[in-house]
Design a protein around this motif. Structure first.
Motif, short mmCIF file in Angstrom:
data_model
loop_
_atom_site.label_atom_id
_atom_site.label_comp_id
_atom_site.label_asym_id
_atom_site.label_seq_id
_atom_site.Cartn_x
_atom_site.Cartn_y
_atom_site.Cartn_z
N THR A 258 125.20 -33.23 112.50
CA THR A 258 124.53 -34.49 112.82
C THR A 258 123.46 -34.32 113.89
O THR A 258 122.68 -35.25 114.14
CB THR A 258 125.55 -35.53 113.31
OG1 THR A 258 126.08 -35.12 114.59
CG2 THR A 258 126.69 -35.69 112.31
N CYS A 259 123.43 -33.16 114.53
CA CYS A 259 122.49 -32.94 115.62
C CYS A 259 121.07 -32.72 115.10
O CYS A 259 120.85 -32.49 113.92
CB CYS A 259 122.92 -31.73 116.46
SG CYS A 259 124.47 -32.00 117.37
N ILE B 70 118.63 -38.46 122.49
CA ILE B 70 118.75 -38.97 121.13
C ILE B 70 117.35 -39.05 120.50
O ILE B 70 116.41 -39.59 121.10
CB ILE B 70 119.43 -40.35 121.10
CG1 ILE B 70 120.83 -40.26 121.72
CG2 ILE B 70 119.50 -40.88 119.67
CD1 ILE B 70 121.76 -39.29 120.99
N GLY C 258 120.06 -38.53 115.83
CA GLY C 258 121.00 -37.51 116.26
C GLY C 258 120.75 -36.99 117.65
O GLY C 258 119.70 -37.24 118.26
N ARG C 259 121.73 -36.25 118.13
CA ARG C 259 121.68 -35.67 119.47
C ARG C 259 120.88 -34.38 119.44
O ARG C 259 121.10 -33.51 118.60
CB ARG C 259 123.12 -35.41 119.94
CG ARG C 259 123.25 -34.60 121.22
CD ARG C 259 124.70 -34.53 121.67
NE ARG C 259 125.58 -33.93 120.66
CZ ARG C 259 125.81 -32.61 120.57
NH1 ARG C 259 125.20 -31.76 121.40
NH2 ARG C 259 126.63 -32.16 119.65
N ALA C 260 119.96 -34.23 120.39
CA ALA C 260 119.11 -33.04 120.45
C ALA C 260 119.89 -31.84 120.96
O ALA C 260 120.63 -31.92 121.94
CB ALA C 260 117.90 -33.30 121.34
N VAL C 261 119.69 -30.72 120.27
CA VAL C 261 120.12 -29.41 120.76
C VAL C 261 118.84 -28.61 120.94
O VAL C 261 118.14 -28.32 119.97
CB VAL C 261 121.09 -28.72 119.79
CG1 VAL C 261 121.43 -27.32 120.28
CG2 VAL C 261 122.34 -29.55 119.61
N ASP D 209 127.25 -25.99 121.30
CA ASP D 209 127.68 -27.38 121.09
C ASP D 209 126.75 -28.04 120.08
O ASP D 209 125.77 -28.70 120.43
CB ASP D 209 127.65 -28.13 122.42
CG ASP D 209 128.20 -29.56 122.29
OD1 ASP D 209 128.82 -29.87 121.25
OD2 ASP D 209 127.99 -30.35 123.22
N ILE D 210 127.06 -27.85 118.81
CA ILE D 210 126.19 -28.37 117.75
C ILE D 210 127.02 -28.64 116.51
O ILE D 210 128.01 -27.95 116.24
CB ILE D 210 125.07 -27.34 117.43
CG1 ILE D 210 123.99 -27.96 116.51
CG2 ILE D 210 125.63 -26.07 116.82
CD1 ILE D 210 122.75 -27.08 116.36
N ASP D 211 126.65 -29.69 115.78
CA ASP D 211 127.20 -29.92 114.45
C ASP D 211 126.07 -30.43 113.55
O ASP D 211 124.92 -30.54 113.98
CB ASP D 211 128.38 -30.89 114.49
CG ASP D 211 128.01 -32.27 115.02
OD1 ASP D 211 126.89 -32.75 114.76
OD2 ASP D 211 128.86 -32.88 115.72
N ASP E 293 118.80 -31.27 126.11
CA ASP E 293 120.05 -31.36 125.35
C ASP E 293 120.69 -32.73 125.56
O ASP E 293 120.79 -33.22 126.69
CB ASP E 293 121.04 -30.29 125.83
CG ASP E 293 120.71 -28.91 125.31
OD1 ASP E 293 120.13 -28.81 124.22
OD2 ASP E 293 121.06 -27.92 125.99
N GLY E 294 121.12 -33.34 124.46
CA GLY E 294 121.80 -34.62 124.54
C GLY E 294 120.91 -35.82 124.35
O GLY E 294 121.41 -36.93 124.09
#
Length: 580
Positions: A436-437, A510, A411-414, A432-434, A507-508
């Motif tokens: 899957t992050c 993986i 997932g994408r890092a927040v 900007d988060i859901d 941020d962003g």
């Protein structure tokens, strides 16, 4: 090798203070007698310190004054001389920035109390999370005969017909309020049900885990861990423990005789079976370091990996410590491990018996609380130790508390730079988060927080909770409360404040988590990681002075127990030179 008891009677350490008729002996005895002690108490009988972590600011331990009196009864009955000694008490619920910052201070203070005073043996009267490891660390460092008796867990809590676990339901109800599923008024009403009696957390949180670790290590009498604080049998356990320490002194049965590699292996497997707290990893590594044993994260992964979690307690399961006690408690767990070939049966305990002799005939009363193997909560319990370019020295995850579907995740890092950054952003609907992050929290390790607070189980953003999502992958160099749950990667080492790769996550980026493969990977090239690390500047300023500065300068990483670098190994308890 079997333990060989020392010959009795022999001259005890305390007699260097109290024995004889020199000016110095009379000086020491005379001042003690102003409390009304009869002179024959100083005639060579064992002097036993009841190291009491009682404090009204340590709610888990606020009932220990009563237990200390019971311990005294037992010591007197066995021919010893009990003296109650206040010990540094680090409360998990009150200390800021975190009780963990003061575990080492407590261990240092108690060690010097044991070393510098006329003590032949010690009863370690503990309860709250850090009080148990800190006193065990001190005992391991001095190697005076010592035995643990804990205050015991609270009774079950109930709210709206639901069994309420202290801590566990705090996180659950808090998330429910953020999701709009519970009102603030209901949350406030539930508060009273979370702590309805004296004692420590009634879940398998860190306090109950460390009580279980003390028993599994052989440093507490069999059955000690689970007796509720207000049960009359807790007071009986305290009195019997008082009797036992006197004989331990006579036999010269010391922590070094008990805290062997075999004992630590038993404790690690026990932690897997009970679904114990990840905090036990740090504490057992620290205790082992005081003994001089080379215990590692790899030992935790290897020994616990094939042990099923079969104790059905929150936060991993359904029940609470009260039911665990009624089901037979930790002796049943140790017996089950022994029957499965997962217990070092010959490990010595403070009772003078082996681990197996103590438990081989115990009864098991409830298959819903202590589950049969085929119904285990997790067939591979324990603590998963993850490594990779994001955690070169290791990170940990508790599989029994995680969501199976998230154990392999990309997932994408927040990123949250520290806990204040997290608090500032997490409730923002524009974040900007859901689901899957991957939530990443930095600068919350031993040096970074400072002290390594229990903030690793970051609450999810309301925008995700309102979708009905209850878990996400979370990664940090922090700890997590033993009462908490979720797919949470903790203790990432080296920590961000020490220049570990966690410090350069953006941020962003993986991130890949693969628990079965024990892998934690930042999807960047080695060259990019090296470039970012070369450009990194540490945002953490060392404290100017005081204990905080000592902590910052000398604390080691979570992967070795977060102890001070100058406190490794057993230093013993020599006879101090008289100052007069």
């Amino acid at each position: 090798m079997a333990f060989k008891a020392a010959k009795w009677p022999r001259k005890l350490r305390s007699q260097e203070w109290f024995g004889g008729n020199s000016r110095d002996n009379i000086y020491h005895r005379g001042w003690m007698r102003n409390q009304g002690f009869p002179p024959d108490l100083f005639d060579g009988r064992p002097v036993i310190a009841i190291l009491n972590t009682w404090s009204e600011l340590t709610p888990c331990n606020a009932h220990l004054r009563d237990l200390a009196e019971r311990v005294k009864h037992g010591i007197y009955e066995a021919g010893g001389f009990p003296l109650e000694v206040p010990a540094f008490s680090a409360s998990e619920s009150a200390f800021r920035p975190t009780a963990m910052m003061f575990r080492n201070l407590a261990a240092m203070a108690v060690e010097e109390q044991m070393r510098g005073q006329p003590i032949d043996g010690c009863v370690l009267l503990v309860g709250c999370d850090k009080t148990t490891p800190s006193l065990l660390m001190a005992a391991a460092s001095t190697d005076l005969p010592s035995i643990v008796v804990t205050g015991g867990p609270m009774l079950n809590g109930y709210f709206a017909g639901e069994r309420v676990g202290s801590g566990t339901h705090l996180w659950k109800f808090s998330e429910a309020v953020k999701a709009g599923d519970m009102t603030q008024e209901e949350f406030s009403e539930a508060e009273a049900s979370m702590s309805r009696s004296a004692g420590s957390c009634n879940t398998m949180g860190t306090a109950s885990t460390m009580a279980s670790m003390a028993e599994a290590l052989g440093m507490a009498l069999s059955g000690n861990a689970a007796i509720p604080a207000v049960d009359s049998r807790r007071r009986a356990m305290a009195q019997v423990t008082g009797r036992r320490i006197v004989q331990m002194v006579k036999d010269d049965l010391k922590p070094s005789d008990i805290l062997t590699r075999e004992a630590f292996e038993n404790a690690i497997r026990t932690n897997a079976a009970i679904g114990g707290s990840t905090n036990a990893v740090i504490h057992l590594l620290a205790i082992a370091g005081r003994v001089g044993l080379d215990l590692s994260l790899e030992d935790w992964d290897r020994l616990g990996r094939d042990v099923p979690t079969f104790v059905n307690l929150m936060p991993s399961g359904e029940y609470l410590m009260e039911e665990f006690f009624y089901a037979g408690g930790l002796p049943v767990v140790l017996k089950r491990l022994g029957e499965a070939g997962l217990l070092n049966k010959d490990a010595l305990t403070v009772s003078g018996e082996t681990a197996w002799e103590q438990v081989k005939d115990v009864k098991h009363w409830n298959d819903d609380v202590i589950l049969p193997p085929e119904r285990a909560l997790a067939q591979s319990g324990g603590v998963a130790v993850l490594k990779g370019n994001l955690a070169p020295s290791g990170a940990v995850l508790k599989p029994s508390a995680a969501t199976p579907e998230l154990m392999v995740h990309r997932g994408r890092a927040v990123v949250f730079e520290d806990i204040d950054d997290y608090k500032a952003k997490i409730n923002d609907p524009d974040l900007d988060i859901d689901e899957t992050c991957v939530m990443v929290l930095k600068n919350c390790g031993p040096k970074g927080y400072p002290g390594m607070s229990e903030v690793g189980n970051m609450g999810l953003p309301p925008k995700v909770l309102k979708k009905g999502i209850t878990d996400m992958v979370r990664i940090s160099d922090a700890r997590m409360s033993g009462t908490a749950y979720g797919t949470v990667v903790l203790h990432t080492s080296p920590e961000a404040a020490a220049g570990g790769p966690l410090a350069i996550v953006r941020d962003g980026d993986i991130i890949e988590l693969d628990v079965p493969a024990r892998r934690l990977h930042l999807d960047l090239s080695d060259e990019e990681i090296a470039r970012r690390l070369a450009e990194w500047k540490n945002p953490i300023e060392p404290p100017a002075s005081g204990y905080a500065r000592m902590f910052h300068d000398h604390v080691q990483g979570a992967d070795t127990g977060a102890d001070f670098d100058f406190l490794k190994g057993c230093r013993g308890a020599p006879i101090p030179k008289d100052s007069h």
